[in-house]
Design an enzyme around this catalytic site. Sequence first.
Site, PDB file in Angstrom:
ATOM      1  N   TYR A 141       0.750  -0.963   0.041  1.00 23.88           N
ATOM      2  CA  TYR A 141       0.402   0.029   0.165  1.00 23.88           C
ATOM      3  C   TYR A 141       0.546   1.039  -0.458  1.00 23.88           C
ATOM      4  O   TYR A 141       1.077   2.029  -0.526  1.00 23.88           O
ATOM      5  CB  TYR A 141      -0.492   0.052   1.100  1.00 23.88           C
ATOM      6  CG  TYR A 141      -1.573   1.579   1.464  1.00 23.88           C
ATOM      7  CD1 TYR A 141      -2.691   1.358   1.068  1.00 23.88           C
ATOM      8  CD2 TYR A 141      -0.696   2.470   2.518  1.00 23.88           C
ATOM      9  CE1 TYR A 141      -3.300   2.889   0.994  1.00 23.88           C
ATOM     10  CE2 TYR A 141      -1.381   3.883   2.830  1.00 23.88           C
ATOM     11  CZ  TYR A 141      -3.331   3.412   1.779  1.00 23.88           C
ATOM     12  OH  TYR A 141      -3.862   5.216   2.040  1.00 23.88           O
ATOM     13  N   LYS A 145       1.229   3.668  -3.371  1.00 27.18           N
ATOM     14  CA  LYS A 145       0.169   5.154  -2.754  1.00 27.18           C
ATOM     15  C   LYS A 145       1.362   6.036  -3.105  1.00 27.18           C
ATOM     16  O   LYS A 145       1.211   7.550  -3.577  1.00 27.18           O
ATOM     17  CB  LYS A 145      -0.179   5.023  -1.636  1.00 27.18           C
ATOM     18  CG  LYS A 145      -1.115   4.783  -0.850  1.00 27.18           C
ATOM     19  CD  LYS A 145      -2.772   4.984  -2.231  1.00 27.18           C
ATOM     20  CE  LYS A 145      -2.738   6.320  -1.544  1.00 27.18           C
ATOM     21  NZ  LYS A 145      -4.114   7.343  -2.030  1.00 27.18           N
TER      22      LYS A 145
END
Length: 340
Positions: A141, A145
């Site tokens: 993640y 991101k």
Amino acid sequence: MKVLVTGATGFLGSHIVEAALAAGDEVRVLTRPGSDKSYLRTLPGVEIFHGDLGDPDSLLSACRGVEVVHHSAGRVEETGRRAQFWDANVVGTRNLLDAARAEGVDRMVYVSSPSVATDYVGDRFGIDESEPYVREPKSLYVETKAIAEQEVLAANGPDLLTCALRPRMIWGPRSGGWMSLLLRKIRSGRLPDLSGGRPVMVSMTYCEHAAAASVRASRSDRVAGNAYFLADAEDVDLWRFARDLATALDLTPPTRTVPAPVLKAAVTAFDTLWRLPGLAERVSPPLSSWTVAALTVSSTYDTTAARRDFGYSPSVSREEGLLRYVEWVRSVGGVPAVVG
């Protein structure tokens, strides 16, 4: 303005829709055909558009006639394959950028995360935007991101103004994610107090503050090409917050402690075990060095830049926000309904 909101069926996205409507914007939302749109249908004037970040043609249609894109969609789960995170957070954002430029969209506000620039290696207070991107992301993640945020900011130019917002630990009514996980562990009695008897000070961001920031940023020229940390006006002792939350919902607050050597050994064991091929794609570890750091390391953020460049002004206190959250939990059927 005519705006498009991605991730509108999610927690923050739904609040951005509300904030945009309150500001007088015409709101279109991008939703997948099978997603739950029941709440969005209660909001008057919202145009529901079916599409997908993986479908460039649908994004071209969704962006047609739009002036601003609020991009809050993405994969935030703890588990999954690298390809799933890459496609949702990087490729999906690239597709949306391409569609926005092709259709003449003026601005894009990207909802990022402070984890892209936070290592959690020791207590840090007042972190600002001079902080570099993490060199060794601790999760897929965070990695994806960070890549997506950098590409959004690099896309800023005369034809498309872009910026990124980094709200920390978004919380409030309709929240899932970390708050639901916290409630689930408190309710089960499986959450020990990992504070070590000291305050663990953190920044949190009430949902309405993050949503209002997205709308305010979309109206400012000063944000061009910049990223901004967001946080509530007051820092919070994380474990006191957990105790207050438990008490407010008639749950037993975390009191059991774990000796430091035992905790370190457990984290090392889980980190090692979860390197086995395929395991991390299916199941979240009970503990990891990343989650323990998030629960034991103080990290607060300076929001001076957001206040200066687009008038960021958090107004809901921790006490008021907690009352609103508790009222929402009770309105939907209590803790069991929230945690599943």
